[in-house]
Write an enzyme that holds these catalytic residues in place. Sequence first.
Site, PDB file in Angstrom:
ATOM      1  N   LYS A 188     119.662 -96.104 -64.391  1.00 30.82           N
ATOM      2  CA  LYS A 188     118.410 -95.055 -64.254  1.00 30.82           C
ATOM      3  C   LYS A 188     117.776 -95.210 -63.157  1.00 30.82           C
ATOM      4  CE  LYS A 188     114.288 -94.387 -65.798  1.00 30.82           C
ATOM      5  NZ  LYS A 188     113.874 -93.511 -64.720  1.00 30.82           N
ATOM      6  N   GLU A 263     112.184-108.046 -62.939  1.00 27.81           N
ATOM      7  CA  GLU A 263     111.252-108.196 -61.757  1.00 27.81           C
ATOM      8  C   GLU A 263     109.955-107.161 -61.563  1.00 27.81           C
ATOM      9  OE1 GLU A 263     111.599-110.189 -59.395  1.00 27.81           O
ATOM     10  OE2 GLU A 263     113.825-111.251 -60.008  1.00 27.81           O
ATOM     11  N   CYS A 297     106.148-105.152 -54.288  1.00 35.24           N
ATOM     12  CA  CYS A 297     105.906-106.075 -55.210  1.00 35.24           C
ATOM     13  C   CYS A 297     105.517-107.502 -54.493  1.00 35.24           C
ATOM     14  CB  CYS A 297     107.109-106.452 -56.085  1.00 35.24           C
ATOM     15  SG  CYS A 297     108.638-106.517 -55.391  1.00 35.24           S
ATOM     16  N   GLU A 396      97.341-105.776 -59.160  1.00 37.78           N
ATOM     17  CA  GLU A 396      98.394-105.364 -58.090  1.00 37.78           C
ATOM     18  C   GLU A 396      97.936-103.947 -57.711  1.00 37.78           C
ATOM     19  OE1 GLU A 396     102.276-104.221 -59.411  1.00 37.78           O
ATOM     20  OE2 GLU A 396     103.100-105.181 -57.675  1.00 37.78           O
TER      21      GLU A 396
HETATM   22  P1  NAD Z   1     107.471 -98.083 -63.595  1.00 37.15           P
HETATM   23  O1  NAD Z   1     107.322 -99.186 -64.218  1.00 37.15           O
HETATM   24  O2  NAD Z   1     106.363 -97.136 -63.700  1.00 37.15           O
HETATM   25  O3  NAD Z   1     108.802 -97.613 -63.723  1.00 37.15           O
HETATM   26  C1  NAD Z   1     109.896 -98.538 -63.287  1.00 37.15           C
HETATM   27  C2  NAD Z   1     111.308 -97.866 -63.840  1.00 37.15           C
HETATM   28  O4  NAD Z   1     111.051 -97.669 -65.486  1.00 37.15           O
HETATM   29  C3  NAD Z   1     111.232 -96.201 -63.658  1.00 37.15           C
HETATM   30  O5  NAD Z   1     112.578 -95.943 -63.499  1.00 37.15           O
HETATM   31  C4  NAD Z   1     110.579 -95.523 -64.896  1.00 37.15           C
HETATM   32  O6  NAD Z   1     111.118 -94.154 -65.239  1.00 37.15           O
HETATM   33  C5  NAD Z   1     111.062 -96.336 -66.021  1.00 37.15           C
HETATM   34  N1  NAD Z   1     110.256 -96.479 -67.183  1.00 37.15           N
HETATM   35  C6  NAD Z   1     108.975 -96.055 -67.158  1.00 37.15           C
HETATM   36  N2  NAD Z   1     108.783 -95.894 -68.624  1.00 37.15           N
HETATM   37  C7  NAD Z   1     109.815 -96.599 -69.556  1.00 37.15           C
HETATM   38  C8  NAD Z   1     109.710 -97.014 -70.690  1.00 37.15           C
HETATM   39  N3  NAD Z   1     109.023 -96.634 -71.538  1.00 37.15           N
HETATM   40  N4  NAD Z   1     111.078 -97.917 -70.934  1.00 37.15           N
HETATM   41  C9  NAD Z   1     112.035 -97.710 -70.199  1.00 37.15           C
HETATM   42  N5  NAD Z   1     111.972 -97.603 -68.832  1.00 37.15           N
HETATM   43  C10 NAD Z   1     110.692 -96.916 -68.342  1.00 37.15           C
HETATM   44  O7  NAD Z   1     107.382 -98.944 -61.876  1.00 37.15           O
HETATM   45  P2  NAD Z   1     107.150 -98.042 -60.602  1.00 37.15           P
HETATM   46  O8  NAD Z   1     105.954 -97.457 -60.521  1.00 37.15           O
HETATM   47  O9  NAD Z   1     108.361 -97.209 -60.537  1.00 37.15           O
HETATM   48  O10 NAD Z   1     107.316 -98.994 -59.536  1.00 37.15           O
HETATM   49  C11 NAD Z   1     106.176-100.108 -59.108  1.00 37.15           C
HETATM   50  C12 NAD Z   1     106.222-101.118 -60.029  1.00 37.15           C
HETATM   51  O11 NAD Z   1     107.481-101.925 -59.412  1.00 37.15           O
HETATM   52  C13 NAD Z   1     105.125-102.196 -59.182  1.00 37.15           C
HETATM   53  O12 NAD Z   1     104.302-102.706 -60.058  1.00 37.15           O
HETATM   54  C14 NAD Z   1     106.119-103.309 -58.422  1.00 37.15           C
HETATM   55  O13 NAD Z   1     105.430-104.566 -58.519  1.00 37.15           O
HETATM   56  C15 NAD Z   1     107.406-103.300 -59.290  1.00 37.15           C
HETATM   57  N6  NAD Z   1     108.406-103.885 -58.409  1.00 37.15           N
HETATM   58  C16 NAD Z   1     108.792-105.029 -58.608  1.00 37.15           C
HETATM   59  C17 NAD Z   1     110.020-105.683 -57.871  1.00 37.15           C
HETATM   60  C18 NAD Z   1     110.316-107.014 -57.776  1.00 37.15           C
HETATM   61  O14 NAD Z   1     111.283-107.423 -57.283  1.00 37.15           O
HETATM   62  N7  NAD Z   1     109.595-107.914 -58.674  1.00 37.15           N
HETATM   63  C19 NAD Z   1     110.409-104.750 -56.923  1.00 37.15           C
HETATM   64  C20 NAD Z   1     109.889-103.612 -56.674  1.00 37.15           C
HETATM   65  C21 NAD Z   1     108.998-103.099 -57.358  1.00 37.15           C
END
Ligand code: NAD
Length: 492
Positions: A188, A263, A297, A396
């Site tokens: 997804k 992650e 991140c 963050e």
């Molecule tokens: P997000 O958590 O909003 O979304 C991530 C994914 O989860 C998307 O595909 C989203 O559609 C999906 N999602 C949203 N609600 C959901 C639910 N209820 N159930 C299942 N899936 C759901 O994050 P974002 O805004 O897309 O990305 C930013 C975040 O990602 C930041 O907090 C960043 O730190 C983190 N990040 C971490 C790493 C790492 O390696 N640690 C790498 C990249 C980004």
Amino acid sequence: MLNTQPTLNPVDLNEPRAGVYIDGQWQTGSERLTLINPATEEPLASVGAGDADTVDQAVRAASAAFPAWARSSGAARAACLRKIASGVSERRERLIQLQSSNNGKPLSEAAIDVDDVIATFEYYAGLAEALDAQQDGPVALPSEDFAARLRREPCGVVGLIVPWNFPMVTTAWKLAPALAAGCSVVLKPSEVTPLPELELAEIIAQSGLPAGVFNLVCGTGLAVGAPLAAHPRVAKLSFTGSNAVGVQVMQRAAETVKGVSLELGGKSSLLVLADADLELAVELACGGGFFNAGQMCSATSRVLVADELAEAFLARLKARAEAIRVGDPFEPGVEMGTLVNQAQYQRVRGHIERGLHAGARLVCGGERPAELPRGYFLRPTVFTDVPADSALWREEIFGPVLCVRSFASEAEAIELANDSEFGLVASVVSRDPAAAERVANALQAGLVWINAPQVIFPQAAWGGYKQSSIGRELGPWGLSAFQEIKHVIRAL
Ligand code: NAD
């Protein structure tokens, strides 16, 4: 200036691009996503999307394909992974452009992402090949009556959920090891940036991978992510995203006792020790804070500087940050593009406002560049005198915002850096290798760079301490995340 952007294959906004790929077939899906170009704020593409029924269909296709794929040789899996790597190489320019137009990052940064994807698929092709010789291994037992062997098997159908900040990279770090291990997959992508993954799916469709092994469902978190996290036939979930959603995914997964790899976020530090090379420290601070417009991140959004260097460092950092060229991601020489969308733009500006109210001192930035009236552009922003209990220091931000504090001793620097609920990465700048290694050992972080930019190799682990991660990606750890361990004990 912005209308010089090269046009990609135009996507008819009335005729959505298929956004669902199940069992080797493209489907339009029951829903629709309208993507916005973050540099122009205009519609970019319309993509079909799925819902809970689509997810169920995808998981069933993956379940049906799993047994044969799990039995396939590592060499056969490696051949598919290499095909994917060469397909990405062939479409490198288009993938770079898709990332820049969908995400707003400069072409130069998008190129680094695409090259990382190629390296990741090639690396896991090598590990897949090695599995043929290593799948079974003897286990020494303290008994002459029994012999044991340990066998590594793919864990089943896996759900991969990824964010928008490094769309293809976060996908490759999960997809390549999952396929190498012999798992079948439902991916997804983020609903904000699915275009690079849709192109990747087209490449995968031509890689010789059997139908049903790789499935993709575009859609929102609630419509697609949540049912994928809850699906009883999914054996393991690998999620990259925010902590708030990571917790929800883990709760959903708990209902059917699925394995999870997470992650999540970070609030990482760059430590500039008293003997540091100032020029290098400033370059590393800018890289750690402003690459991908700070939407990392691993952003080292806290900069800790030895008291004796603090004034000179801040002056140089201000000069360098103000000189960073912000603009159209497609324009050569641009160093920083846009934030990904309006919601993220407003979120980051809200953090800046609250930081000012909390008493932090703005050194530079904090505003949209005057010459860019449209698009989600923000100037590189530096704060100092940031209260240690403020949201600016603790949460963050996920935007181009650095917070600088000075320290009196190595011990204080380590304490300030470790005083966080996160523990993803850290950077140390020092001319003294022993001091740098000592500080690196004391930091609670999954990856520490010494005098180095944030270089990432598929061979080295990715992930963090505390609330930043569960598990590790990349390297052999990334592969074992998708494997079960079986012991076979035989009486002699
Ligand atoms: P997000 O958590 O909003 O979304 C991530 C994914 O989860 C998307 O595909 C989203 O559609 C999906 N999602 C949203 N609600 C959901 C639910 N209820 N159930 C299942 N899936 C759901 O994050 P974002 O805004 O897309 O990305 C930013 C975040 O990602 C930041 O907090 C960043 O730190 C983190 N990040 C971490 C790493 C790492 O390696 N640690 C790498 C990249 C980004």
